[in-house]
Write a protein that holds these residues in place. Structure first.
Motif, PDB file in Angstrom:
ATOM      1  N   LYS A 151      10.081  -3.916  12.010  1.00 22.19           N
ATOM      2  CA  LYS A 151       9.450  -5.309  12.260  1.00 22.19           C
ATOM      3  C   LYS A 151       8.422  -4.967  13.103  1.00 22.19           C
ATOM      4  N   GLU A 198       9.983  -4.752   1.225  1.00 23.87           N
ATOM      5  CA  GLU A 198      10.285  -6.292   1.399  1.00 23.87           C
ATOM      6  C   GLU A 198      10.213  -6.419   2.917  1.00 23.87           C
ATOM      7  N   LYS A 234       3.089  -1.325  14.021  1.00 23.74           N
ATOM      8  CA  LYS A 234       2.064  -1.606  13.829  1.00 23.74           C
ATOM      9  C   LYS A 234       0.962  -0.807  13.252  1.00 23.74           C
ATOM     10  N   ASP A 259       6.471  -6.332   4.553  1.00 16.62           N
ATOM     11  CA  ASP A 259       5.700  -7.618   3.910  1.00 16.62           C
ATOM     12  C   ASP A 259       6.378  -8.686   4.816  1.00 16.62           C
ATOM     13  N   LYS A 260       7.331  -8.837   4.945  1.00 15.89           N
ATOM     14  CA  LYS A 260       7.927 -10.003   5.871  1.00 15.89           C
ATOM     15  C   LYS A 260       7.649  -9.881   7.161  1.00 15.89           C
ATOM     16  N   ALA A 261       7.471  -8.748   7.641  1.00 18.87           N
ATOM     17  CA  ALA A 261       6.853  -8.574   9.196  1.00 18.87           C
ATOM     18  C   ALA A 261       5.425  -8.687   9.378  1.00 18.87           C
ATOM     19  N   GLY A 262       4.805  -8.829   8.175  1.00 16.39           N
ATOM     20  CA  GLY A 262       3.219  -9.142   8.311  1.00 16.39           C
ATOM     21  C   GLY A 262       2.625  -7.850   8.507  1.00 16.39           C
ATOM     22  N   HIS A 263       3.170  -6.860   8.228  1.00 20.61           N
ATOM     23  CA  HIS A 263       2.458  -5.512   8.469  1.00 20.61           C
ATOM     24  C   HIS A 263       1.258  -5.589   7.355  1.00 20.61           C
ATOM     25  N   LYS A 264       0.258  -4.861   8.133  1.00 16.31           N
ATOM     26  CA  LYS A 264      -1.113  -5.256   7.499  1.00 16.31           C
ATOM     27  C   LYS A 264      -1.659  -3.780   6.428  1.00 16.31           C
TER      28      LYS A 264
END
Length: 537
Positions: free
Chosen positions: A451, A479, A454, A482-487
């Protein structure tokens, strides 16, 4: 070797005719005395050996895969080219009956009434000092790269074609000429020969390569290697920084380690691969290994990751390194350490995690035992029983000893089971509680720290991995990120790839002995991934 490649049970066809050689052989010597390398196969028992016969009639054998050296061979007889000798072992006596024809010693082998084949080729003695000056990367006129490096668990040189994925161990005819077989550690048929040429200064500058009837000359890339040390608290890490040709500042990568205590040279393949593409690479001895201080088996995952962070800090201070383009790479346990170091550093520009598990080690161990037992031919009931015992053992470790009585009862019930030799059957004197470091390790969850990640990350998994539940892991990695908003994250599933990312149909046993390729899309695809993100040209 087994740590790096995994392994799988497979049948190998040993060619025993020297007429099948793909390249000219070295001048033929006569008789049995000398050093030999090769394989035997009898039933499911397949192994790589290094026999040595003396003119005085003494004979020994090395088993590099099991780190055994100088084991005596019994009953050595030679008469009119016919040869007979025996190798006692835990499962019986291997009896070899064959003949010497030039540089080939081949024939039949029997074990407990079963018959198979063996074939050994003459070579020089196993001397790491001979091949050390040859290690590195060689570039052919069409720009493709072949890397010469060593296996991690014993100093056996091998080549890797970074475009096709073809690899095989190399054996010496002389100080300047080597050959490789049609299988990784199966040199019965010569497929490739290599001759090394030096420049006026006495340094290896070229490799003349002959394979499939074609001869090419490759230029040795002139890397620079620098010994470095760096510290994480009271632990001093010792390593080698491999710098590519040209002028910096270079992008760089820190190579994190697997669970095995292999020294830094086990990561030379990756170091030379990255350097061949213009990246500096730091390979270092794991704490407690080689020249590094500390004890890796008492360290937490966070401490091991912080060792890598200390390497990142070292590189970031160098004028010849681009501090904004330092990444981490890791395989197996290193596949946990590379992203963990990146999440703890925040100075990491990219992460490559190979053969990493998305589940804690305790769950992974149960999965591994199931696959080992199944690959070894045990029945479904035996596989379930062995896995159930392993689950109880892992529960005792992760719970801090809560189910000790239940574990001991299961151990006594399984004492005489066929599968018992594949697990750790605990004694009645088992301590009340496991060691704290064992509880911490087997309970480690690799997902929460993602999480905080970066940097761009790619997870590279093998479809046939018998050590890691790859499909479950792939879903968990995706999953979580994706949930952590990793780009920028990808998860690859390489077809027919083992835990070691070499091609196979079954990952287990000794199939690596006759394996031929890394997963063919692995290195080309990884190169493209780095290129798309601007780290290599």
């Amino acid at each position: 070797m087994k740590t790096i490649l995994g392994g799988a049970a497979a049948t190998i066809a040993i060619a025993i005719s020297s007429a099948a050689c793909a390249a000219p052989a070295a001048p033929v010597q006569q008789g049995l005395p000398g050093y030999w390398v090769g394989t035997y196969e009898v039933g499911a028992d397949i192994n790589f050996l290094r026999p040595h016969f003396t003119a005085a009639g003494k004979a020994t054998v090395d088993l590099p895969s099991f780190e055994k050296k100088g084991l005596p061979l019994d009953g050595v007889q030679q008469e009119q080219g016919k040869v007979r000798f025996a190798l006692p072992g835990p499962d019986g006596v291997l009896q070899f009956d064959g003949s010497v024809r030039g540089d080939l010693l081949a024939g039949k082998v029997t074990l407990n009434g079963k018959e198979g084949k063996f074939a050994f080729r003459r070579t020089l003695s196993d001397d790491p000092q001979r091949h050390q000056p040859l290690l590195g990367a060689y570039q052919f006129p069409d720009k493709h790269i072949v890397v010469l490096s060593e296996w991690g668990d014993f100093p056996q040189m091998f080549y890797s074609d970074m475009r096709s994925g073809r690899y095989a161990s190399m054996f010496a005819d002389s100080d300047s000429t080597y050959y490789a077989g049609a299988g990784n550690l199966n040199p019965a048929v010569r497929e490739t020969t290599m001759r090394f040429e030096k420049d006026k200064s006495g340094n290896v500058a070229r490799m003349v390569w002959q394979q499939d009837g074609k001869r090419q000359t490759a230029r040795r890339l002139q890397f620079r290697s620098e010994e470095v040390t760096f510290r994480n608290g009271d632990v001093t890490l010792s390593g080698t920084l491999v710098l590519p040709e040209g002028k910096g500042p270079f992008p760089a990568v820190v190579l994190t380690q697997m669970s095995s205590p292999a020294p830094r040279g086990a990561y030379a393949l990756q170091a030379y691969y990255f350097a061949a593409h213009g990246m500096a690479a730091l390979m270092y001895d794991k704490r407690g290994v080689g020249k590094s201080t500390g004890e890796f088996n008492k360290a937490t995952m966070e401490q091991l990751a912080d060792d890598a962070v200390a390497g990142i800090e070292l590189l970031g201070k160098r004028a010849d390194i681009n501090a904004q383009a330092i990444g981490t790479w890791g395989h197996s346990q290193g596949g946990w350490l590379a992203p963990l170091a990146a999440s703890r550093s925040q100075k990491v520009a990219f992460v490559i995690a190979q053969a990493a598990s998305g589940v804690p080690p305790a769950e992974q161990e149960v999965y591994r035992i199931e696959n080992v037992l199944r690959a070894s031919g045990f029945s479904d009931d035996e596989v379930r029983a062995g896995a159930a015992y392993q689950e109880k053992l892992m529960r005792w470790v992760t719970s801090g000893g809560a189910n000790r009585a239940e574990l001991l009862a299961a151990a006594r019930a399984g004492d005489n089971a066929r599968w018992a030799s594949h697990v750790e059957i605990v004694p009645d004197t088992l301590r009340d509680k496991p060691r704290a470091e064992s509880t911490a390790f087997y309970s480690y969850d690799p997902l929460p720290d993602l999480k905080n990640l970066k940097a761009p990350v790619v997870y590279i998994l093998g479809e046939k991995d018998a050590f890691v539940p790859v499909h479950k892991s792939a879903a968990l990695f995706k999953e979580t990120l994706d949930k952590a908003g990793h780009k920028d994250h990808q998860v690859w599933m390489l077809p027919r790839a083992a835990h070691g990312l070499w091609e196979t149909d079954i990952d287990g046993g000794n199939a690596y002995i006759n394996s031929t390729h890394w997963a063919r899309e692995h290195y080309p695809r990884m190169t493209q991934w780095l290129r798309e993100r601007g780290f290599i040209k």
